[in-house]
Design an enzyme around this catalytic site. Structure first.
Site, PDB file in Angstrom:
ATOM      1  CB  VAL A  91     -35.613 -19.854  -2.156  1.00 12.14           C
ATOM      2  CG1 VAL A  91     -36.689 -19.206  -1.278  1.00 12.14           C
ATOM      3  CG2 VAL A  91     -36.259 -20.806  -3.157  1.00 12.14           C
ATOM      4  CG  HIS A  92     -31.158 -15.352  -3.308  1.00 12.06           C
ATOM      5  ND1 HIS A  92     -30.116 -16.124  -2.854  1.00 12.06           N
ATOM      6  CD2 HIS A  92     -31.007 -15.283  -4.656  1.00 12.06           C
ATOM      7  CE1 HIS A  92     -29.358 -16.507  -3.864  1.00 12.06           C
ATOM      8  NE2 HIS A  92     -29.879 -16.007  -4.974  1.00 12.06           N
ATOM      9  CG  ASP A  93     -34.162 -10.957  -0.553  1.00  9.84           C
ATOM     10  OD1 ASP A  93     -33.011 -11.322  -0.250  1.00  9.84           O
ATOM     11  OD2 ASP A  93     -34.393  -9.913  -1.182  1.00  9.84           O
ATOM     12  CB  THR A 120     -30.369 -18.498  -0.448  1.00 10.49           C
ATOM     13  OG1 THR A 120     -29.123 -18.020  -0.973  1.00 10.49           O
ATOM     14  CG2 THR A 120     -30.657 -17.826   0.877  1.00 10.49           C
TER      15      THR A 120
END
Length: 320
Positions: free
Chosen positions: A243-245, A197
């Site tokens: 851009v994690h989740d 991420t």
């Protein structure tokens, strides 16, 4: 055929971004949203889930989950990153109807998986307490879930070690005991952590373009990201956010976006490295080995950023 997912979440700015991707993309059928503490209190996270579900007509069932970790005091909401009520400057109205299933999340997870064996993917983007409680309640679900995709952890590739502690990522750090139980269960887990991420970035210009072209969803993503981007700018000197989740949802849609590495995974549950995630990837068995008796799990160690950003933009624009 669309993948049926239950989205376990602590919404959360990037959680909201991920929910909109799950709602928008034709490859996903969003069956339910189970809530957990983390970015906010369980009350705020549940209200936020109900608000998003109603505002965008997602049609998911919403189920309230755990209010704190399995055995330790909670770390508390991450106000500095996500704001007072977890979605930055966007605040779900106090009178948002809280239309939720009456069961606790762990019971709902068990019931849903038993009703549809082999069909449900669990996508977890907050602390893993609900999933651990479900395993404790009914261990047989580990043989009935299609797959588990977790946003969490950091394994040290290209220097990605942690974000709330030197060696811990926030979701795992919030309940390391739960994470260790989830990663050592019999089911198939893919871990989309900071190694991937932190290699993808929603720039300020990218989010501006979503606002310009993405209709109501683009407007919302832009608005909810303002507080997040202020944190990234003030603390990290960056114009944009990682851009994690959304990456966890993107993995379900297209696993070829990611490079993965197999091996059993454990979590440090006490001491100065609490929350640290470790993977034994060499395939060897050692004299003192608390890894090898557990199944291999897949850790994402890289991502095709350009394709990920295109996938996300195309999905959000489809709502417009």
């Amino acid at each position: 055929m669309a993948e049926t997912i239950i989205f376990d979440t602590d919404p959360g700015i990037d959680d909201a971004m991920a929910l909109l991707l799950a709602h928008a993309h034709p490859a996903i059928h969003l069956k339910a949203i189970t809530t957990v503490y983390g970015n906010g209190t369980i009350e705020d996270c549940t209200r936020n889930a109900c608000y998003l579900n109603q505002k965008f007509g997602m049609g998911a069932e919403v189920v309230r989950g755990a209010a704190g970790p399995l055995r330790r005091p909670p770390n508390g909401p991450t106000v500095v990153v996500h704001g007072e009520h977890a979605m930055g400057d966007v605040v779900a109205p106090a009178d948002t109807p809280i239309e939720i299933d009456e069961r606790p999340a762990y019971q709902y997870l068990c019931d849903a998986v038993n009703a549809q064996p082999g069909e449900i993917t669990l996508v977890a983007v907050g602390p893993l307490t609900n999933l651990a409680l479900a395993l404790q309640h009914d261990p047989s679900i580990a043989d009935k879930v299609k797959q588990v995709v977790v946003m969490g952890g950091a394994f040290g590739t290209r220097g990605h070690h942690g974000n709330v502690a030197p060696f811990a990522e926030a979701n795992i750090h919030d309940d390391p005991d739960a994470a260790d139980q989830v990663f050592t269960a019999r089911w198939s887990v893919t871990i989309v952590g900071l190694d991937a991420t932190h290699e993808a970035f929603f720039s300020g210009a990218y989010l501006d373009a979503l606002k310009a072209d993405g209709g109501e969803a683009g407007d919302f993503i832009h608005a909810v990201s303002r507080y997040y981007l202020a944190f990234y700018s003030d603390k990290l000197g960056l114009d944009g956010c990682h851009v994690h989740d959304p990456s966890a949802v993107a993995y379900v849609i297209d696993p070829t976006l990611f490079t993965t590495r197999p091996g059993p995974v454990r979590v440090v549950c006490d001491g100065p490295a609490i929350g640290m995630t470790l993977q034994k990837a060499d395939g060897k068995r050692y004299a003192d080995d608390e890894f090898s008796d557990f199944r291999d799990q897949d850790v994402c160690i890289n991502v095709d950023e350009a394709r990920l950003l295109t996938l996300y933009r195309d999905a959000i624009l489809s709502l417009a």
